[in-house]
Design an enzyme around this catalytic site. Structure first.
Site, PDB file in Angstrom:
ATOM      1  CB  CYS A  48      -0.488  -0.128   1.171  1.00  0.00           C
ATOM      2  SG  CYS A  48      -1.485   1.328   1.163  1.00  0.00           S
TER       3      CYS A  48
ATOM      4  CG  HIS B 209      -5.561  -2.347  -1.164  1.00  0.00           C
ATOM      5  ND1 HIS B 209      -4.805  -3.053  -0.759  1.00  0.00           N
ATOM      6  CD2 HIS B 209      -5.331  -1.224  -1.096  1.00  0.00           C
ATOM      7  CE1 HIS B 209      -3.493  -1.740  -0.393  1.00  0.00           C
ATOM      8  NE2 HIS B 209      -4.119  -0.735  -0.546  1.00  0.00           N
ATOM      9  CD  GLU B 210      -7.133   1.263  -3.694  1.00  0.00           C
ATOM     10  OE1 GLU B 210      -6.936   2.334  -3.159  1.00  0.00           O
ATOM     11  OE2 GLU B 210      -5.911   0.446  -4.307  1.00  0.00           O
TER      12      GLU B 210
HETATM   13 ZN    ZN Z   1      -3.558   1.570  -0.298  1.00  0.00          ZN
END
Ligand code: ZN
Length: 207
Positions: free
Chosen positions: A120, A162-163
């Site tokens: 990330c 993830h987003e």
């Molecule tokens: Zn991220």
């Protein structure tokens, strides 16, 4: 314009982001923010960027997985990850369900999961194994405030999860297998070509 990407520890990354209205989406301010987020994601480079990562607690994210980002992976690694180029697009107010509806109609929930290293831009310098659903269906608005349904599998499904986690105050470290946390440098040096089962076995073993 490049925006500053905030790092873990900033409260904005842990807040529930607020939804955007149709008028807000179409406003010059949000249209410009989307352009700046695209430029920031490409500059990083990253395959996704959520508004909280640039300090804005809004249900907004951009995604793009370019073929050039995939050159370091072998064709076998790309196939195992189900990773293919994804064109630039915008997610606003997304909601997702695990699996893909077409499979559900056929009696297959499509909710199998897979485990790979994930990183990330807001947890700079690290990566860890994270298990994610192999297929998701996302309903959202695009940058023209039009409703869109995305059915995704493989790496694209991972990016979406993830987003969307970012928009709900969740980071991958909340979902990772903690003992597999690795610096990016060590991931490249030690674990780049190791099968995931071997990474798990060797990093999880205490003897
Ligand atoms: Zn991220």
């Amino acid at each position: 314009m490049r925006l500053k990407i905030v790092q873990a520890g900033e409260e904005v990354l842990r807040k529930q982001a607020r939804a955007l209205t149709r008028d807000e989406i179409l406003s010059p301010q949000i249209q410009q923010l989307i352009e700046h987020m695209r430029d920031t994601m490409r500059d990083a480079p990253g395959v996704g960027l959520a508004a909280p990562q640039i300090g804005e607690s809004l249900q907004l994210a951009v995604i793009e997985d370019r073929a050039e980002y995939q050159r370091e992976l072998t064709s076998e690694q790309l196939a195992a990850r189900g990773r293919k180029p994804v064109p630039f697009h915008v997610l606003v107010n997304p909601r997702f369900t695990i699996g893909n509806n077409q499979n559900e109609n056929n009696g297959n929930t499509g909710n199998s999961s897979n485990t790979f290293f994930e990183g990330c831009l807001s947890v700079s310098g690290y990566t860890a194994l994270v298990s994610r659903s192999n297929a998701v269906t996302v309903e959202c608005l695009n940058e023209r405030a039009e409703p869109v349904t995305i059915v995704a599998t493989g790496w694209y499904a991972r990016i979406l999860q993830h987003e969307i986690d970012h928009l709900n105050g969740i980071l991958y470290v909340d979902r990772m297998q903690p003992r597999t946390l690795t610096t990016l440098e060590n991931a490249r040096r030690i674990w780049k070509d190791a099968p995931i089962t071997e990474v798990q076995a060797r990093l999880s073993a205490k003897s």
